[in-house]
Design a protein around this motif. Structure first.
Motif, PDB file in Angstrom:
ATOM      1  N   ILE A 158     -15.067 -94.731  13.703  1.00 19.16           N
ATOM      2  CA  ILE A 158     -15.374 -94.619  15.130  1.00 19.16           C
ATOM      3  C   ILE A 158     -16.237 -95.781  15.623  1.00 19.16           C
ATOM      4  O   ILE A 158     -16.153 -96.183  16.793  1.00 19.16           O
ATOM      5  CB  ILE A 158     -16.068 -93.265  15.434  1.00 19.16           C
ATOM      6  N   LEU A 171     -25.533 -93.309  18.284  1.00 12.96           N
ATOM      7  CA  LEU A 171     -24.466 -92.397  17.827  1.00 12.96           C
ATOM      8  C   LEU A 171     -25.037 -91.440  16.802  1.00 12.96           C
ATOM      9  O   LEU A 171     -25.647 -91.844  15.815  1.00 12.96           O
ATOM     10  CB  LEU A 171     -23.302 -93.197  17.207  1.00 12.96           C
ATOM     11  N   ILE A 173     -23.635 -88.165  14.599  1.00 11.11           N
ATOM     12  CA  ILE A 173     -22.480 -87.341  14.223  1.00 11.11           C
ATOM     13  C   ILE A 173     -22.830 -86.457  13.026  1.00 11.11           C
ATOM     14  O   ILE A 173     -23.371 -86.928  12.023  1.00 11.11           O
ATOM     15  CB  ILE A 173     -21.254 -88.209  13.866  1.00 11.11           C
ATOM     16  N   THR A 192     -22.815 -86.825  19.595  1.00 12.05           N
ATOM     17  CA  THR A 192     -22.926 -87.494  20.902  1.00 12.05           C
ATOM     18  C   THR A 192     -23.008 -89.009  20.722  1.00 12.05           C
ATOM     19  O   THR A 192     -23.458 -89.508  19.686  1.00 12.05           O
ATOM     20  CB  THR A 192     -24.175 -87.007  21.659  1.00 12.05           C
ATOM     21  N   THR A 202     -22.069 -89.003  25.835  1.00  8.77           N
ATOM     22  CA  THR A 202     -20.684 -88.534  25.793  1.00  8.77           C
ATOM     23  C   THR A 202     -20.525 -87.613  24.582  1.00  8.77           C
ATOM     24  O   THR A 202     -20.979 -87.932  23.469  1.00  8.77           O
ATOM     25  CB  THR A 202     -19.698 -89.708  25.662  1.00  8.77           C
ATOM     26  N   ILE A 204     -18.702 -86.025  21.531  1.00  5.60           N
ATOM     27  CA  ILE A 204     -17.715 -86.568  20.579  1.00  5.60           C
ATOM     28  C   ILE A 204     -17.177 -85.453  19.692  1.00  5.60           C
ATOM     29  O   ILE A 204     -17.927 -84.610  19.184  1.00  5.60           O
ATOM     30  CB  ILE A 204     -18.341 -87.664  19.692  1.00  5.60           C
ATOM     31  N   TYR A 206     -14.049 -85.262  16.540  1.00  2.81           N
ATOM     32  CA  TYR A 206     -12.883 -85.713  15.778  1.00  2.81           C
ATOM     33  C   TYR A 206     -12.835 -84.956  14.457  1.00  2.81           C
ATOM     34  O   TYR A 206     -13.806 -84.300  14.062  1.00  2.81           O
ATOM     35  CB  TYR A 206     -12.853 -87.230  15.588  1.00  2.81           C
ATOM     36  N   ASP A 307     -16.013 -83.643  28.384  1.00  2.00           N
ATOM     37  CA  ASP A 307     -15.236 -84.642  27.640  1.00  2.00           C
ATOM     38  C   ASP A 307     -14.044 -84.118  26.837  1.00  2.00           C
ATOM     39  O   ASP A 307     -13.097 -84.880  26.596  1.00  2.00           O
ATOM     40  CB  ASP A 307     -16.159 -85.440  26.705  1.00  2.00           C
TER      41      ASP A 307
END
Length: 318
Positions: A158, A171, A173, A192, A202, A204, A206, A307
């Protein structure tokens, strides 16, 4: 005076016949009485002898019958003993077989209960932090190394795919193992991203599903039909499991703005590996995973509506 003019025959059991013919005109009564007594006693003796022979025969027959009964009882006991011995042997064999089956069941259960182990590891660089699992418990060391390398590369991809500058952008995660067994593992990543140029964060999401036998990525196309999922998200049966109501409301209001072709393409390109477009790696817009036989797939929404959303698809009920 007595006169005997009639001939009388006497028959006994021994088969002899005694014929007495007495022709008398004048005999002394006392002599006659004595003679009759002698004859009577003689006949009684003969009859008694025949009866004793008959009793002896009966006794012999009774003894024979008892002997046969005893022999039959003995044979019955021997048969019962043999049957009992045979039954006991069969029971032992059955118990042995049952024990073997039980042991086999335990072994199978023990083997099936063995699963891949994992520990979480953090990659940190500047303002970026990405958590991902490291697996263990796979006997093939080469395959294990390949799987762990695949997990780490996908988790960290990412950064480059979204142009994140670890010195300026923030970031964060976190990883979560959705399910794991000897065949497959599904990992979700949530967090985020706040770029230096943005005013807010934002959300996130995945995910990564890996075939452990082949050390390869699995995408939505490997376990569902993109066109079918596309039709489902446009139907009244769609089930949204997003924790953000604003995202759910936004999707339901705007999902008809794009047709089934858009969602079919979106789901066809879902998941790892990264796609290449104009020589550049593109981070997928949609990701999926399987949990308890159900398919979960993410759909991007407007930033003002958190989002993304997650849609749950149950193949068994569709």
């Amino acid at each position: 005076m007595f006169k005997f003019k009639k001939r009388r025959d006497y028959t006994c059991n021994n088969g002899f016949f005694t014929n007495i013919s007495i022709y008398m005109k004048s005999i002394n009564p006392k002599l006659i009485k004595s003679s009759l007594m002698i004859i009577f006693l003689g006949l009684s003796g003969i009859s008694l002898g025949a009866c004793k022979q008959h009793e002896a025969a009966d006794t012999k027959a009774t003894d024979t019958s008892v002997s046969v009964q005893q022999s039959s009882a003995s044979t019955s006991k021997e048969t019962m003993a043999q049957t009992k011995s045979s039954d006991s042997s069969d029971i032992k064999k059955s118990e042995s077989k049952s024990s073997d089956t039980k042991n086999s069941s335990k072994t199978t259960s023990k083997e099936s209960s063995v699963s891949v182990k994992s520990t979480l590891k953090n990659f940190t660089e500047g303002k970026t932090s990405i958590q991902y699992p490291v697996l263990s418990g796979i006997d093939d060391a080469s395959k294990l190394a390949k799987i762990n390398g695949l997990i780490e590369d996908n988790a960290r991809s990412i950064i480059n795919a979204m142009g994140i500058d670890s010195t300026e952008d923030t970031l964060d995660i976190k990883a979560n193992i959705i399910n794991s067994d000897r065949k497959r593992i599904s990992i979700s990543y949530t967090g985020t991203l706040k770029k230096a140029s943005d005013t807010d964060k934002t959300n996130i999401f995945y995910s990564n599903t890996i075939d452990l036998d082949n050390a390869a990525n699995l995408s939505l196309k490997d376990f569902a039909d993109p066109y079918t999922i596309a039709g489902y998200v446009l139907s009244d049966d769609v089930e949204i499991v997003s924790s953000y109501k604003s995202a759910s409301d936004y999707f339901m209001q705007h999902r008809a703005d794009t047709g089934i072709d858009y969602y079919t393409k979106l789901f066809s390109e879902a998941d790892f590996p990264l796609k290449t477009e104009n020589g550049k790696k593109i981070f997928p817009k949609s990701f999926s995973y399987i949990k308890n036989g159900d398919v979960y797939v993410s759909i991007p929404t407007d930033h003002t509506s958190e989002d993304y959303i997650l849609v749950k698809f149950s193949p068994s009920s569709k």
